[in-house]
Design an enzyme around this catalytic site. Structure first.
Site, PDB file in Angstrom:
ATOM      1  N   ASP A 183      17.382  45.050  69.236  1.00 47.17           N
ATOM      2  CA  ASP A 183      18.209  44.810  70.294  1.00 47.17           C
ATOM      3  C   ASP A 183      19.234  43.772  69.861  1.00 47.17           C
ATOM      4  OD1 ASP A 183      16.899  46.503  71.822  1.00 47.17           O
ATOM      5  OD2 ASP A 183      15.506  45.256  72.284  1.00 47.17           O
ATOM      6  N   HIS A 190      20.874  51.806  72.052  1.00 52.46           N
ATOM      7  CA  HIS A 190      22.165  50.852  71.463  1.00 52.46           C
ATOM      8  C   HIS A 190      23.182  50.944  72.552  1.00 52.46           C
ATOM      9  CE1 HIS A 190      20.809  51.861  67.055  1.00 52.46           C
ATOM     10  NE2 HIS A 190      19.548  51.050  68.008  1.00 52.46           N
TER      11      HIS A 190
HETATM   12  P1  GDP Z   1      20.906  47.209  69.750  1.00 53.50           P
HETATM   13  O1  GDP Z   1      19.478  48.018  70.075  1.00 53.50           O
HETATM   14  O2  GDP Z   1      20.804  46.471  68.398  1.00 53.50           O
HETATM   15  O3  GDP Z   1      21.994  48.113  69.596  1.00 53.50           O
HETATM   16  O4  GDP Z   1      21.251  46.159  70.820  1.00 53.50           O
HETATM   17  P2  GDP Z   1      20.972  46.489  72.372  1.00 53.50           P
HETATM   18  O5  GDP Z   1      22.111  47.439  73.056  1.00 53.50           O
HETATM   19  O6  GDP Z   1      19.621  46.976  72.823  1.00 53.50           O
HETATM   20  O7  GDP Z   1      21.124  45.004  73.204  1.00 53.50           O
HETATM   21  C1  GDP Z   1      22.289  44.267  72.941  1.00 53.50           C
HETATM   22  C2  GDP Z   1      22.743  43.635  74.366  1.00 53.50           C
HETATM   23  O8  GDP Z   1      23.477  42.838  74.063  1.00 53.50           O
HETATM   24  C3  GDP Z   1      23.483  44.773  74.846  1.00 53.50           C
HETATM   25  O9  GDP Z   1      23.565  44.849  76.412  1.00 53.50           O
HETATM   26  C4  GDP Z   1      24.994  44.485  74.458  1.00 53.50           C
HETATM   27  O10 GDP Z   1      26.125  44.807  75.370  1.00 53.50           O
HETATM   28  C5  GDP Z   1      24.871  42.972  74.432  1.00 53.50           C
HETATM   29  N1  GDP Z   1      25.697  42.085  73.206  1.00 53.50           N
HETATM   30  C6  GDP Z   1      26.031  42.571  72.230  1.00 53.50           C
HETATM   31  N2  GDP Z   1      26.766  41.524  71.474  1.00 53.50           N
HETATM   32  C7  GDP Z   1      26.964  40.728  72.312  1.00 53.50           C
HETATM   33  C8  GDP Z   1      27.478  39.499  72.370  1.00 53.50           C
HETATM   34  O11 GDP Z   1      28.005  38.913  71.374  1.00 53.50           O
HETATM   35  N3  GDP Z   1      27.617  38.601  73.476  1.00 53.50           N
HETATM   36  C9  GDP Z   1      26.972  39.046  74.548  1.00 53.50           C
HETATM   37  N4  GDP Z   1      27.041  38.143  75.461  1.00 53.50           N
HETATM   38  N5  GDP Z   1      26.117  40.263  74.639  1.00 53.50           N
HETATM   39  C10 GDP Z   1      26.220  40.983  73.628  1.00 53.50           C
HETATM   40  P1  IMO Z   2      16.699  49.077  69.039  1.00 55.81           P
HETATM   41  O1  IMO Z   2      17.121  50.185  68.217  1.00 55.81           O
HETATM   42  C1  IMO Z   2      13.738  46.888  70.588  1.00 55.81           C
HETATM   43  C2  IMO Z   2       9.396  48.183  69.862  1.00 55.81           C
HETATM   44  C3  IMO Z   2       8.539  48.612  71.143  1.00 55.81           C
HETATM   45  C4  IMO Z   2       7.256  48.338  70.914  1.00 55.81           C
HETATM   46  C5  IMO Z   2       6.965  48.787  69.441  1.00 55.81           C
HETATM   47  C6  IMO Z   2       6.580  50.380  69.077  1.00 55.81           C
HETATM   48  O2  IMO Z   2      17.176  49.292  70.330  1.00 55.81           O
HETATM   49  O3  IMO Z   2      16.748  47.888  68.421  1.00 55.81           O
HETATM   50  P2  IMO Z   2       7.570  52.783  69.734  1.00 55.81           P
HETATM   51  O4  IMO Z   2       7.869  53.327  70.719  1.00 55.81           O
HETATM   52  O5  IMO Z   2       8.602  52.517  68.603  1.00 55.81           O
HETATM   53  O6  IMO Z   2       6.113  53.436  69.103  1.00 55.81           O
HETATM   54  O7  IMO Z   2       7.192  51.112  69.959  1.00 55.81           O
HETATM   55  O8  IMO Z   2       8.332  48.694  68.914  1.00 55.81           O
HETATM   56  N1  IMO Z   2      10.751  48.895  69.562  1.00 55.81           N
HETATM   57  C7  IMO Z   2      11.726  48.195  69.942  1.00 55.81           C
HETATM   58  N2  IMO Z   2      12.085  46.790  70.488  1.00 55.81           N
HETATM   59  N3  IMO Z   2      14.428  47.478  70.165  1.00 55.81           N
HETATM   60  C8  IMO Z   2      14.050  48.668  69.585  1.00 55.81           C
HETATM   61  O9  IMO Z   2      15.057  49.702  69.426  1.00 55.81           O
HETATM   62  C9  IMO Z   2      12.732  49.274  69.432  1.00 55.81           C
HETATM   63  N4  IMO Z   2      12.222  50.264  69.146  1.00 55.81           N
HETATM   64  C10 IMO Z   2      10.912  49.905  69.186  1.00 55.81           C
HETATM   65  O10 IMO Z   2       8.943  47.914  72.203  1.00 55.81           O
HETATM   66  O11 IMO Z   2       6.865  47.120  70.677  1.00 55.81           O
HETATM   67 MG    MG Z   3      18.263  48.011  71.608  1.00 59.90          MG
END
Ligand code: GDP
Ligand code: IMO
Ligand code: MG
Length: 459
Positions: A43, A71
């Site tokens: 994330d 994502h």
């Molecule tokens: P990913 O799994 O790595 O793609 O990330 P996620 O989408 O799960 O979580 C990142 C969150 O942060 C999302 O809600 C994005 O919209 C938000 N986000 C990403 N970059 C920024 C940033 O630079 N600033 C802020 N405030 N939010 C961001």
């Molecule tokens: P993105 O791509 C955050 C974590 C789960 C759990 C562990 C195992 O959005 O960054 P699983 O279902 O994979 O067997 O869970 O891994 N986990 C993540 N945490 N972002 C992710 O993906 C994750 N993918 C798996 O929360 O602790």
């Molecule tokens: Mg994510």
């Protein structure tokens, strides 16, 4: 193009001895892929970085993981969320590729596409722009049910579970390693054979988990419907990537899912996912040689978060953590769980860099730190009063490390509208430079907000 070292006598295979030496010239390496990887516990904002890079990309690939990933991409105020589909699919000129290392839950894939289609125009024509490797393994509904049962049993038997996303990831990769899994190529060949193998697998799980309720006929019927829908998308993934690498010049992106500290080998085992989310997963998950790996961008959140269970040395279970959580809206995209929050951990990032060899970083969510007077950064770990030079493999040790922090002054300014490095307050610039210097990797982008525009590019 470099000359090869392979020398063979001309006509050696047909017995003609001309005495003339025939040199086999080594081919050019071909196109390189640009890789985007999570450097912490997920994330970090990979979706947003991929979206930015995908603006002029031809192909965007996923090489590992499944719909445990979540994502987010924000375009024109519309928030799309991707789980299995490569985020780059939102660009109408992009071909999205799901490689052999990915595990696919077919109903999940279609639901995800349909949900995003309802949100905005980004997904129009997605079915024509998605390619799926025939070697990818299939996640069945019962894998997801088994994930839930295993979590329950862990809780009952060991007093704690792993906090998985319950998307069947552990069970399906286990079946793959146990050589009892079923792949997309199996689904598309003889359905009778596929059904037999499906039944054997279901039976195996039933004998392991007798409480499991598997609707064998119901699921097979549903799967049959997907055969015709996915057939036009399925290719020999190795040949597809080979052609992409060696055809005309193309910009190819790889979107990592999950992150370094969740990697099955290098993560905080056993509180990890079940695939390789580090750079090696790119080659094994797409079927391509390492010399075609080009830039490797690490996505780093300006602080640290973690969903689920496991050690987290810089976690702040206090007002700081709560502030990061609420300002950063740190809630899981896939599970809706609150993310645990803490300060940036440079020990962990150095470790991720040792494995991935980042060529540059995207430092995201710097804007979330706007309100802190002082910002701490973890720079070293001590165990039993001794500094350790590595990141500990053992969870018990990781739980008891004492983090050495450095405190940097905050900037107390809203940076969300800045678009150049020079516009950033001096203390924000210093924070970025400190991270860069400590890791010895350049920061190429700084995230200051959710949208596509809220990204400062440094070089
Ligand atoms: P990913 O799994 O790595 O793609 O990330 P996620 O989408 O799960 O979580 C990142 C969150 O942060 C999302 O809600 C994005 O919209 C938000 N986000 C990403 N970059 C920024 C940033 O630079 N600033 C802020 N405030 N939010 C961001
Ligand atoms: P993105 O791509 C955050 C974590 C789960 C759990 C562990 C195992 O959005 O960054 P699983 O279902 O994979 O067997 O869970 O891994 N986990 C993540 N945490 N972002 C992710 O993906 C994750 N993918 C798996 O929360 O602790
Ligand atoms: Mg994510």
């Amino acid at each position: 193009m470099s000359e090869g070292r392979i020398v063979a006598a001309a006509g050696a295979h047909n017995g003609a001895h001309t005495g003339e030496e025939h040199r086999i010239v080594q081919r050019s390496v071909g196109n390189k892929v640009t890789v985007v990887l999570g450097a912490q516990w997920g994330d970090e904002g990979k979706g947003k970085v991929v979206d930015l890079l995908a603006q002029d990309a031809d192909i965007v690939c996923r090489c590992q993981g499944g719909n445990n990933a979540g994502h987010t991409v924000v375009v024109d105020s519309v928030e799309y969320d991707f789980h299995l589909l490569p985020s780059g699919i939102i660009n109408p000129n992009v071909t999205a590729f799901i490689g052999n290392g990915v595990v696919i839950h077919l109903p999940g894939l279609f639901e995800e596409a349909e949900k995003n289609l309802r949100k905005g125009k980004g997904l129009e024509g997605w079915e024509k722009r998605l390619i799926i490797s025939d070697r990818a393994h299939i996640v069945f509904d019962f894998h997801q049910a088994v994930d839930g049962v295993q979590e329950q049993l862990r809780q009952q038997q060991a007093g704690k579970n792993l906090g998985t996303t319950k998307k069947g990831i552990g069970p399906v990769y286990s079946a793959k390693a146990a050589r009892s899994g079923l792949r997309i190529c199996d689904l598309l060949s003889d359905f009778q054979d596929f059904s037999e193998r499906y039944k054997v697998l279901a039976q195996q799980y039933k004998s392991m988990y007798p409480t499991l309720d598997i609707d064998v006929d119901g699921e097979l019927e549903k799967l049959k419907v997907y055969v015709d829908r996915i057939k036009p998308m399925v290719r020999d993934g190795v040949y597809f990537i080979y052609q992409a690498l060696h055809g005309p010049k193309k910009k190819i992106l790889v979107e990592g899912a999950n992150a370094a500290l969740l990697d099955i080998d290098f993560g905080t085992y056993p509180f990890v996912t079940s695939s390789n989310c580090t750079v090696g997963g790119v080659c094994t998950g797409l079927g391509m040689p390492p010399q075609n790996v080009g830039e490797v961008y690490g996505v780093v959140k300006a602080y640290t978060t973690r969903v689920g269970i496991g050690a987290f040395p810089t976690e702040q279970t206090n007002e700081v953590g709560e502030r990061l959580q609420s300002r950063g809206k740190e809630v899981g995209v896939t599970t809706g769980r609150k993310r645990r929050c803490g300060w940036l951990d440079l020990v962990l990032l150095k470790y991720a860099h040792m494995i991935n060899g980042f060529t540059a970083l995207a430092l995201t969510k710097l804007d979330i730190l706007d309100v802190f007077e002082d910002i701490k950064v973890g720079i070293a770990y001590k165990v039993d009063d001794e500094l350790i030079p590595h990141f500990p493999a053992n969870q018990e040790i990781l739980h008891k490390v004492e983090v050495q922090y450095i405190s940097l002054p905050g900037w107390n300014t809203d940076i969300s509208n800045t678009r150049t490095f020079e516009e950033l307050p001096e203390n924000a610039q210093k924070y970025v430079r400190f991270v860069e210097k400590h890791l010895d990797v350049p920061v190429k982008w700084i995230g200051v907000g959710k949208s596509r525009e809220s990204m400062i590019q440094l070089f």
